[in-house]
Each structure stands twice: as structure tokens, then as C-alpha cells.
Scaffold this active site. Structure first.
Site, PDB file in Angstrom:
ATOM      1  N   ASP A 121     -15.241   6.239   1.790  1.00  0.00           N
ATOM      2  CA  ASP A 121     -16.110   7.318   2.257  1.00  0.00           C
ATOM      3  C   ASP A 121     -16.075   8.538   1.246  1.00  0.00           C
ATOM      4  O   ASP A 121     -17.150   9.233   1.485  1.00  0.00           O
ATOM      5  CB  ASP A 121     -15.761   7.762   3.660  1.00  0.00           C
ATOM      6  CG  ASP A 121     -16.342   6.684   4.891  1.00  0.00           C
ATOM      7  OD1 ASP A 121     -17.133   5.948   4.336  1.00  0.00           O
ATOM      8  OD2 ASP A 121     -15.561   6.449   5.691  1.00  0.00           O
ATOM      9  N   HIS A 155      -5.939   6.394   4.856  1.00  0.00           N
ATOM     10  CA  HIS A 155      -6.424   5.124   5.416  1.00  0.00           C
ATOM     11  C   HIS A 155      -5.273   4.494   6.301  1.00  0.00           C
ATOM     12  O   HIS A 155      -3.960   4.716   5.973  1.00  0.00           O
ATOM     13  CB  HIS A 155      -6.725   4.150   4.446  1.00  0.00           C
ATOM     14  CG  HIS A 155      -7.877   2.879   4.952  1.00  0.00           C
ATOM     15  ND1 HIS A 155      -7.176   1.765   5.740  1.00  0.00           N
ATOM     16  CD2 HIS A 155      -9.035   2.982   5.075  1.00  0.00           C
ATOM     17  CE1 HIS A 155      -8.317   1.329   6.089  1.00  0.00           C
ATOM     18  NE2 HIS A 155      -9.319   1.830   5.852  1.00  0.00           N
TER      19      HIS A 155
HETATM   20  N1  CMC Z   1      -5.955  14.825   5.494  1.00  0.00           N
HETATM   21  C1  CMC Z   1      -4.731  15.368   5.893  1.00  0.00           C
HETATM   22  N2  CMC Z   1      -3.730  14.693   6.425  1.00  0.00           N
HETATM   23  C2  CMC Z   1      -3.773  13.399   6.732  1.00  0.00           C
HETATM   24  C3  CMC Z   1      -4.992  12.732   6.505  1.00  0.00           C
HETATM   25  C4  CMC Z   1      -6.103  13.245   5.848  1.00  0.00           C
HETATM   26  N3  CMC Z   1      -7.308  12.866   5.765  1.00  0.00           N
HETATM   27  N4  CMC Z   1      -4.854  11.469   6.907  1.00  0.00           N
HETATM   28  C5  CMC Z   1      -3.520  11.287   7.327  1.00  0.00           C
HETATM   29  N5  CMC Z   1      -2.901  12.362   7.235  1.00  0.00           N
HETATM   30  C6  CMC Z   1      -1.714  12.649   7.707  1.00  0.00           C
HETATM   31  C7  CMC Z   1      -1.479  12.560   8.958  1.00  0.00           C
HETATM   32  O1  CMC Z   1      -1.469  13.610   9.884  1.00  0.00           O
HETATM   33  C8  CMC Z   1       0.228  12.014   9.211  1.00  0.00           C
HETATM   34  O2  CMC Z   1       1.097  13.165   8.731  1.00  0.00           O
HETATM   35  P1  CMC Z   1       2.416  13.410   9.487  1.00  0.00           P
HETATM   36  O3  CMC Z   1       3.094  12.211   9.010  1.00  0.00           O
HETATM   37  O4  CMC Z   1       2.689  14.890   9.089  1.00  0.00           O
HETATM   38  O5  CMC Z   1       2.090  13.409  10.953  1.00  0.00           O
HETATM   39  C9  CMC Z   1       0.351  11.169   7.774  1.00  0.00           C
HETATM   40  O6  CMC Z   1      -0.906  11.816   6.957  1.00  0.00           O
HETATM   41  C10 CMC Z   1       0.125   9.901   8.018  1.00  0.00           C
HETATM   42  O7  CMC Z   1      -1.237   9.628   8.743  1.00  0.00           O
HETATM   43  P2  CMC Z   1      -1.698   7.968   8.946  1.00  0.00           P
HETATM   44  O8  CMC Z   1      -0.531   7.270   9.918  1.00  0.00           O
HETATM   45  O9  CMC Z   1      -1.750   7.444   7.411  1.00  0.00           O
HETATM   46  O10 CMC Z   1      -2.799   8.321   9.533  1.00  0.00           O
HETATM   47  P3  CMC Z   1      -3.779   7.522  10.739  1.00  0.00           P
HETATM   48  O11 CMC Z   1      -3.526   5.779  10.436  1.00  0.00           O
HETATM   49  O12 CMC Z   1      -3.399   8.029  11.861  1.00  0.00           O
HETATM   50  O13 CMC Z   1      -5.176   7.654  10.396  1.00  0.00           O
HETATM   51  C11 CMC Z   1      -7.218   7.827   9.201  1.00  0.00           C
HETATM   52  C12 CMC Z   1      -5.947   7.165   9.238  1.00  0.00           C
HETATM   53  C13 CMC Z   1      -7.948   7.090   8.127  1.00  0.00           C
HETATM   54  C14 CMC Z   1      -7.690   8.076  10.504  1.00  0.00           C
HETATM   55  C15 CMC Z   1      -6.653   9.097   8.458  1.00  0.00           C
HETATM   56  O14 CMC Z   1      -6.094   8.995   7.510  1.00  0.00           O
HETATM   57  C16 CMC Z   1      -7.872  10.357   8.564  1.00  0.00           C
HETATM   58  O15 CMC Z   1      -8.192  11.030   9.561  1.00  0.00           O
HETATM   59  N6  CMC Z   1      -8.706  10.401   7.310  1.00  0.00           N
HETATM   60  C17 CMC Z   1      -9.848  11.212   7.300  1.00  0.00           C
HETATM   61  C18 CMC Z   1     -10.864  10.418   7.878  1.00  0.00           C
HETATM   62  C19 CMC Z   1     -11.530   9.452   6.778  1.00  0.00           C
HETATM   63  O16 CMC Z   1     -11.786  10.047   5.687  1.00  0.00           O
HETATM   64  N7  CMC Z   1     -11.880   8.231   7.549  1.00  0.00           N
HETATM   65  C20 CMC Z   1     -12.429   7.105   6.880  1.00  0.00           C
HETATM   66  C21 CMC Z   1     -11.379   6.024   6.769  1.00  0.00           C
HETATM   67  S1  CMC Z   1     -11.889   4.689   5.620  1.00  0.00           S
HETATM   68  C22 CMC Z   1     -13.457   4.165   6.265  1.00  0.00           C
HETATM   69  C23 CMC Z   1     -13.228   3.287   7.721  1.00  0.00           C
HETATM   70  O17 CMC Z   1     -12.823   2.154   7.455  1.00  0.00           O
HETATM   71  O18 CMC Z   1     -13.328   3.905   8.618  1.00  0.00           O
END
Ligand code: CMC
Length: 432
Positions: free
Chosen positions: A366, A309
Site C-alpha cells: 500500500d 506487515h
Molecule cells: N508504524 C509503527 N509501528 C508499527 C507499525 C507501523 N506501521 N506496524 C507495526 N508496528 C509496531 C507494533 O506497534 C509493534 O510494536 P511493539 O513491538 O513495540 O509492540 C511492532 O511494530 C510489531 O508489530 P507487528 O506484530 O508486526 O504488527 P501486527 O502484525 O500487529 O500488524 C499491520 C501488522 C500491517 C496491521 C501493522 O504493521 C500496521 O498497522 N501497518 C500500518 C497499516 C498498513 O500499512 N496496513 C497494510 C498492510 S499490507 C496490505 C494488506 O494486506 O492489508
């Protein structure tokens, strides 16, 4: 005493005011930075930028806290009445009996969708994305209510109670219509005497001459799912609503833009992606190892859906509530869904894995919401539209804050330009 931060730049010092929120969260006010220093604040994706002051939702991602207007989500979820939470989110207080009745009545009175609007829906191929249909239908609403949606803050705020009720009630009706249209079934009219959620289930599942009467467990579960989505601070789609609203666009137009933002798989679309992932694990007889390994590659296209998240770094309190509710609801309905066991195993495997642990990636709302929705008969392709019904109160409350802020400005971030430096136009003959 008001605190000040000191920025030192090229031997000059610039005081910047420090702001403190109700719960002690702090910000450095950088609004004067460009005028005083010639610099802008750079924050790709706004991950560390407060774009507004808001009185609606408090979210502490480090400690897994979510409160609407001060009320903890756990307490609201303990009395699952989506309409009551919608009122709270929009108007700032829990409704008393009269307010609850009047609000419910406004929703009931505004549930039906104009016959002309049905034709818009019928112009779509039945295979179209339900989210595309929903945003198009909502963006058409101003055409049917020109006197309520004028793109003038003052005038639109005068009609706010009515437009808010139209938005919440009709989004729910439109979602049911999309479902029926895709299935080739005739539309079912809303019934004034039914509650918000029962009316939705009636419009979704009633047969000719046979009204669908949902089990109380199903209504309860639907109220809970919608309530848990009611608002979530400055997420991608809500920020979109605020951004569009800041241009004085009316409530319906602003919500429609939010629905477009919600459709992406990294945001609201994740609930569909989670179920697709669980289903393919089931079909392949895998234990999820393949998905976990792929997620660790760092590619955005292979993320473990329903995990991680942008703000929560401990746990998503909504996921905790919905994960527990899954067990209760499925048991009450006598459903044994193999995807629930797969989800639980996958969660445990990820929570043991160094990649997920070190990045503080936990299940989000989700991860389990799709399993409950499936149990109450909502087809997978409609999941994100359910999220939109639930999030409507948050969009409405945020739009209202923007529209009623006398000091509000149009949302207009800046950028650091990294494209080519100035160059002269080349006639076609001189180009390579
Ligand atoms: N699977 C694998 N790696 C992940 C994931 C995941 N679901 N989420 C984050 N990471 C990795 C990311 O690549 C990064 O790696 P590194 O440090 O090596 O570059 C690290 O974890 C930190 O990522 P972050 O900064 O926490 O992630 P973000 O803020 O850019 O993205 C997110 C947040 C929700 C878009 C992401 O976690 C994601 O894509 N999750 C899967 C999709 C999902 O379940 N979305 C629903 C969110 S909750 C409902 C809503 O409010 O929309």
C-alpha cells in the site's frame, strides 16, 4: 516418516502429529488437544495458527516470497494480465489460449449490473464510503441470482464458473458505478469488445458521446496493480470470506463480508491512509519527521501507514515491484508527483530509524500503490475499492476451497473467558 511432537502436561505426555507443507513449512496439529488434554490452543489474533490447508498461495514472510499456485509474483507481474492471474488463482493453472478466451468471454458477458440494482446505489448519500456501497451491492447480488447463490455447497459449486465470473466482472462495474454516482455523472454501460481493465476505465471516465480510450501505459499499470492484489493467503479479509463461507453462505455473501473486513485502515484501507499522510506532509512542508515520531509512540492510531506487515519480516515483494513500477509509469505518463519523492524520502528515513529496523518494519504494497492509482486517474477515496477488485480472485478461490472440502467444518474458534465468575441476578432495587 511422519513426525510427532510430544506435549508434556502434568506429567502426562501427549503425541501431536506434525504436518509439513509443500515448501517445508511445519505445523503441529492441535485438533485433538482439547479432547485429549482438556486444553485449547491460545493464539490471540490467530497470528500463529494455520486455519486451513490451501493450494492457492505460498507466502514466506521471512524471505519476502509470494507465489500463486507455484508461480513467483515477480514472473506474473512481468506479464501483467490481471485476467490471466485471476484464472490461475481460481482454477490452479495458467489458462491455455482457449481457456483464456472463454474466461474473458464469461467476464464480458456478465459485466452489466441490473437496472434494479442501480436503485440500491442511488439510495446511498453521495458522501457515503465507497467500500460501504460496494459491500452492500455485492451482498445484494444473491437476491438477483437466487438460482446461483442458494447457500448450499453442492448446488452453488455446480454454478461456480458463472458465479465466479459474475463476482469478478460485476465488482469492477459496481466500483465504476460508485465513482460516477458520487460525481453526479450518469452510469456508463460496459462494452463487450473491451478488455477487463479498458472496460473499467471506459466505465469510469467516458463522457457522453466521447468514449474514453486509455493509453496502453495506463491499462498496463492498472493490470499490474490489480494483479499484485490478486491473493495474499490468509489475510484478514480472505479469512473472513472463508469463515463466512464455512457456514455454507454463498459466494457473493461471503465476498461481501470480506469487503467489509478489507475496508479497515490496518488492512485495505491503508492505501488511502498512506496518501492522506503523504499529502499532509506535502501540505505542511514537513519532511515526515512528525509522522515518524508519532508512529514510534506505539499507538495503533498513529502507525506509519504503508509500513509493516503481519507476515513479511524482510520485505514485501509486491512493494518492491510496485515501487519500481511507480518510477516507470510516472515517467511514461510524464507526471511529476511530489508525493513520490516524499514517499521515497520517508521510506529512507524509516529504514534508517532503529525503531523500524529493530521491528523489521518495511514498506508494504500500500505504500506505493496509491501513487500509481493517482497517476492513472483513480481518486483517493476509491483506492480501497480498487484493492477489492484485485482481491476478488483470491476471495473466490478461497471460498471454493472451503465449499469443496468434504471434511470441512464450520469455522468456530474458542476463547478463554476472563469475565466475571458466576453471580446471581440482582433485582433493580438492590443494584447500586
Ligand atoms: N508504524 C509503527 N509501528 C508499527 C507499525 C507501523 N506501521 N506496524 C507495526 N508496528 C509496531 C507494533 O506497534 C509493534 O510494536 P511493539 O513491538 O513495540 O509492540 C511492532 O511494530 C510489531 O508489530 P507487528 O506484530 O508486526 O504488527 P501486527 O502484525 O500487529 O500488524 C499491520 C501488522 C500491517 C496491521 C501493522 O504493521 C500496521 O498497522 N501497518 C500500518 C497499516 C498498513 O500499512 N496496513 C497494510 C498492510 S499490507 C496490505 C494488506 O494486506 O492489508
Amino acid at each position: 516418516m511422519a513426525k510427532t511432537a510430544l506435549l508434556k502436561l502434568d506429567d502426562k505426555e501427549y503425541p501431536l502429529p506434525v504436518m509439513t507443507g509443500t515448501e517445508g513449512e511445519m505445523a503441529i496439529d492441535t485438533r485433538t488437544l482439547r479432547a485429549t488434554t482438556g486444553h485449547i490452543a491460545y493464539d490471540q489474533g490467530y497470528g500463529n495458527t494455520g486455519s486451513c490447508e490451501s493450494q492457492i498461495t505460498f507466502l514466506d514472510g521471512d524471505n519476502g516470497i509470494l507465489r500463486h499456485r507455484g508461480y513467483p509474483i515477480e514472473q506474473l507481474a512481468g506479464h501483467p494480465d490481471f485476467v490471466e492471474t485471476a484464472y490461475l488463482v481460481i482454477y490452479g493453472e495458467l489458462p491455455n489460449a482457449t481457456q483464456r478466451k472463454e474466461f474473458g468471454l464469461r467476464l464480458r458477458k456478465n459485466a452489466a449490473v441490473e437496472t434494479q440494482m442501480q436503485k440500491i446505489l442511488e439510495g446511498f448519500p453521495t458522501s457515503a464510503s465507497p467500500m460501504a456501497m460496494l459491500s452492500a451491492m455485492v451482498s445484494a447480488l444473491p437476491a438477483y441470482y437466487p438460482e446461483l447463490a442458494t447457500n448450499n455447497f453442492e448446488k452453488d459449486l455446480k454454478n461456480f464458473d458463472l458465479t465466479a465470473a459474475i463476482a469478478i466482472s460485476k465488482i469492477r462495474t459496481i466500483v465504476a458505478m460508485i465513482y460516477r454516482y458520487q460525481k453526479g455523472l450518469p452510469f456508463v454501460f460496459p462494452k463487450q469488445e473491451l478488455t477487463f481493465c479498458d472496460n473499467f476505465l471506459h466505465m469510469m471516465f467516458s463522457e457522453p458521446y466521447q468514449d474514453h480510450v486509455p493509453l496502453p501505459e495506463v491499462s498496463h499499470a492498472l493490470n499490474l496493480v490489480l494483479l499484485l492484489h490478486a491473493d495474499h493467503e490468509q489475510n484478514c479479509s480472505t479469512s473472513t470470506v472463508r469463515m463466512v463461507g464455512s457456514s455454507a453462505a454463498n459466494l457473493f455473501t461471503s465476498i461481501s463480508a470480506g469487503i467489509c473486513a478489507l475496508s479497515g485502515p490496518l488492512h485495505g484501507g491503508a492505501n488511502v491512509a498512506v496518501m492522506q499522510m503523504l499529502q499532509s506532509i506535502h501540505d505542511e512542508g514537513d519532511d515526515g519527521t512528525r509522522f515518524i515520531a508519532a508512529a514510534k509512540s506505539g499507538s495503533k492510531s498513529n502507525r506509519l501507514m504503508g509500513f509493516g506487515h503481519a507476515v513479511y519480516r524482510n520485505f514485501d515483494p509486491r512493494a518492491k515491484i510496485i515501487g519500481e513500477a511507480c518510477d516507470v509509469v510516472l515517467k511514461k505518463l510524464g507526471i511529476n508527483d511530489p508525493l513520490l519523492a516524499i514517499a521515497k524520502n520517508l521510506e529512507q528515513a524509516a529504514l534508517r530509524d532503529e525503531y523500524f529496523v529493530s521491528r523489521k518494519l518495511y514498506p508494504n504494497v500500500d505504500f506505493y500503490s496509491g501513487i500509481i492509482m493517482r497517476a492513472i486517474g483513480i481518486p483517493m477515496n476509491m483506492f480501497t475499492t480498487m484493492f477489492a477488485i484485485g482481491r476478488a480472485p483470491g476471495y473466490i478461490a478461497n471460498w471454493k476451497e472451503v465449499a469443496s472440502n468434504p471434511k470441512g467444518r464450520i469455522y468456530r474458534p474458542r476463547q478463554i473467558y476472563v469475565g466475571p465468575a458466576k453471580r446471581d441476578y440482582l433485582p433493580m432495587a438492590d443494584r447500586k
